[in-house]
Design an enzyme around this catalytic site. Structure first.
Site, PDB file in Angstrom:
ATOM      1  N   SER A 115       0.865  -1.187   0.000  1.00 16.49           N
ATOM      2  CA  SER A 115       0.000   0.000   0.000  1.00 16.49           C
ATOM      3  C   SER A 115       0.893   1.225   0.000  1.00 16.49           C
ATOM      4  CB  SER A 115      -0.848  -0.013   1.273  1.00 16.49           C
ATOM      5  OG  SER A 115      -1.482   1.236   1.483  1.00 16.49           O
ATOM      6  N   TYR A 144      -2.690   0.094  10.587  1.00 14.50           N
ATOM      7  CA  TYR A 144      -2.567  -0.190   9.146  1.00 14.50           C
ATOM      8  C   TYR A 144      -1.174   0.201   8.657  1.00 14.50           C
ATOM      9  CZ  TYR A 144      -4.149  -0.661   4.260  1.00 14.50           C
ATOM     10  OH  TYR A 144      -4.316  -1.049   2.938  1.00 14.50           O
TER      11      TYR A 144
HETATM   12  P1  NAD Z   1     -11.614  -5.645  -0.420  1.00 11.95           P
HETATM   13  O1  NAD Z   1     -12.265  -5.672   0.928  1.00 11.95           O
HETATM   14  O2  NAD Z   1     -12.439  -5.280  -1.586  1.00 11.95           O
HETATM   15  O3  NAD Z   1     -10.912  -7.057  -0.674  1.00 11.95           O
HETATM   16  C1  NAD Z   1     -10.250  -7.718   0.387  1.00 11.95           C
HETATM   17  C2  NAD Z   1     -10.629  -9.179   0.367  1.00 11.95           C
HETATM   18  O4  NAD Z   1      -9.903  -9.817   1.424  1.00 11.95           O
HETATM   19  C3  NAD Z   1     -12.123  -9.420   0.637  1.00 11.95           C
HETATM   20  O5  NAD Z   1     -12.654 -10.301  -0.332  1.00 11.95           O
HETATM   21  C4  NAD Z   1     -12.137 -10.020   2.038  1.00 11.95           C
HETATM   22  O6  NAD Z   1     -13.204 -10.948   2.248  1.00 11.95           O
HETATM   23  C5  NAD Z   1     -10.786 -10.705   2.094  1.00 11.95           C
HETATM   24  N1  NAD Z   1     -10.349 -10.897   3.481  1.00 11.95           N
HETATM   25  C6  NAD Z   1     -10.234  -9.966   4.450  1.00 11.95           C
HETATM   26  N2  NAD Z   1      -9.850 -10.531   5.588  1.00 11.95           N
HETATM   27  C7  NAD Z   1      -9.705 -11.861   5.330  1.00 11.95           C
HETATM   28  C8  NAD Z   1      -9.339 -12.973   6.125  1.00 11.95           C
HETATM   29  N3  NAD Z   1      -9.047 -12.840   7.444  1.00 11.95           N
HETATM   30  N4  NAD Z   1      -9.272 -14.183   5.544  1.00 11.95           N
HETATM   31  C9  NAD Z   1      -9.599 -14.353   4.228  1.00 11.95           C
HETATM   32  N5  NAD Z   1      -9.968 -13.328   3.432  1.00 11.95           N
HETATM   33  C10 NAD Z   1     -10.022 -12.100   3.991  1.00 11.95           C
HETATM   34  O7  NAD Z   1     -10.384  -4.644  -0.274  1.00 11.95           O
HETATM   35  P2  NAD Z   1      -9.197  -4.275  -1.299  1.00 11.95           P
HETATM   36  O8  NAD Z   1      -9.080  -2.806  -1.247  1.00 11.95           O
HETATM   37  O9  NAD Z   1      -9.339  -4.953  -2.580  1.00 11.95           O
HETATM   38  O10 NAD Z   1      -7.952  -4.863  -0.473  1.00 11.95           O
HETATM   39  C11 NAD Z   1      -7.052  -5.815  -1.021  1.00 11.95           C
HETATM   40  C12 NAD Z   1      -5.657  -5.468  -0.538  1.00 11.95           C
HETATM   41  O11 NAD Z   1      -5.294  -4.210  -1.089  1.00 11.95           O
HETATM   42  C13 NAD Z   1      -5.517  -5.334   0.967  1.00 11.95           C
HETATM   43  O12 NAD Z   1      -4.296  -5.933   1.373  1.00 11.95           O
HETATM   44  C14 NAD Z   1      -5.465  -3.836   1.173  1.00 11.95           C
HETATM   45  O13 NAD Z   1      -4.786  -3.484   2.346  1.00 11.95           O
HETATM   46  C15 NAD Z   1      -4.713  -3.422  -0.071  1.00 11.95           C
HETATM   47  N6  NAD Z   1      -4.802  -2.029  -0.503  1.00 11.95           N
HETATM   48  C16 NAD Z   1      -6.007  -1.452  -0.734  1.00 11.95           C
HETATM   49  C17 NAD Z   1      -6.046  -0.136  -1.163  1.00 11.95           C
HETATM   50  C18 NAD Z   1      -7.345   0.573  -1.422  1.00 11.95           C
HETATM   51  O14 NAD Z   1      -7.348   1.806  -1.474  1.00 11.95           O
HETATM   52  N7  NAD Z   1      -8.445  -0.145  -1.614  1.00 11.95           N
HETATM   53  C19 NAD Z   1      -4.865   0.582  -1.339  1.00 11.95           C
HETATM   54  C20 NAD Z   1      -3.657  -0.052  -1.098  1.00 11.95           C
HETATM   55  C21 NAD Z   1      -3.636  -1.359  -0.693  1.00 11.95           C
END
Ligand code: NAD
Length: 265
Positions: free
Chosen positions: A151, A166
């Site tokens: 991130s 985070y």
């Molecule tokens: P999202 O919630 O849409 O997807 C995350 C997925 O992870 C979901 O399907 C959720 O069910 C699954 N998940 C969460 N906890 C879990 C667990 N304990 N066991 C199994 N599955 C689990 O969110 P996203 O934004 O797509 O996040 C994906 C990654 O991207 C994360 O690591 C997040 O930190 C990172 N990220 C997101 C952003 C943003 O702005 N959205 C930016 C940088 C990094």
């Protein structure tokens, strides 16, 4: 989601042809779902580990294992499913994560902060470590790759909405990537993608949506980065495939940062 976070259940297409095989954690939503779609569209067969199995699986090249990334057995089960159904493993994508809602060190009492930080670190860091542990053997055999979702919070500590847990987790996940890259060389390459703000279903550790008002978040993300962009998960997804490809054969321990230029902000 049909299945809850408790047990593990498999569902999805069997008997599809050849091609490389990937495991993706957190592939039911957001960035992970886009990565699954991109890999499947480019010849991969994919097995997803997420908390539940979606009602509508993403085609017959994708299988699902329901489980929690904090559970060592769930990580072993998804790798086993890839090997038993598709016969090999070429790529592990560690991606499942939760947010902390921007909580600062003075915002909660000690017990509540301990609970929040523990959950965020367990899912976002220990989950990556356990996934890497389960995938390391088969990837060593295949000469495969790992790609993890970091991130902008792996580098920046202000202005991106991250709280202390985070920021700690995403900085720690960078350490996980760099350690794995050194530890698993020369057999397995380990790299990462570190997006800026992407409007997804991202939730806090206690289940609240982070992007409740996606319009307002979109404006804030664009104003925050030098390029003035708001990238979709689909725009970011091909970077994972690139890092797994022969084009990236000389790269390990590296981080691609699709964040609109936050590194020069
Ligand atoms: P999202 O919630 O849409 O997807 C995350 C997925 O992870 C979901 O399907 C959720 O069910 C699954 N998940 C969460 N906890 C879990 C667990 N304990 N066991 C199994 N599955 C689990 O969110 P996203 O934004 O797509 O996040 C994906 C990654 O991207 C994360 O690591 C997040 O930190 C990172 N990220 C997101 C952003 C943003 O702005 N959205 C930016 C940088 C990094």
């Amino acid at each position: 989601m049909a299945a809850g976070g408790g047990g593990r259940a498999e569902r999805g297409g069997a008997g599809v042809g050849g091609g490389p095989v990937a495991v993706v954690t957190g592939g039911a939503s957001g960035i992970g779902r886009a990565v699954v779609g991109d890999l499947a569209a480019h010849g991969y067969r994919v097995v997803v580990l997420d908390r539940g199995v979606p009602e509508e699986p993403a085609g017959d090249r994708v299988r699902w294992v329901a489980g929690d990334v904090r559970d060592p057995e769930a990580n072993e089960a998804v790798v086993k499913a890839a090997l038993s159904r598709f016969g090999r493993l070429d790529l592990f994508v560690g991606n499942a994560g939760v947010h902390d809602g921007g909580v600062g060190v003075r915002d909660l009492d000690g017990a509540a902060l301990s609970e929040l930080a523990g959950r965020v670190l367990d899912i976002n860091v220990v989950g990556y470590v356990l996934g890497a542990r389960a995938a390391a053997g088969p990837l060593t055999e295949s000469g495969g790759a790992m790609v993890f979702t970091l991130s902008d919070a792996s580098f920046l500590v202000r202005g991106n909405g991250a709280g202390i847990a985070y920021a700690a987790a995403k900085h720690a996940a960078l350490g996980v990537v760099r350690h794995l890259a050194a530890d698993l060389a020369p057999s397995v390459r380990v790299n990462a993608v570190a997006p800026g703000g992407v409007v997804t279903g991202l939730r806090t550790a206690d289940g609240r949506p982070v992007f409740a008002d996606s319009g307002e978040i979109g404006v804030r993300v664009r104003e925050f980065n030098p390029l003035g962009v708001l990238l979709s998960a689909e725009r970011i997804a091909p970077l994972y495939r690139f890092l797994a490809s022969p084009a990236a054969a000389g790269m390990t321990g590296e981080v691609l940062r699709p964040d609109g230029g936050l590194g020069v902000r």
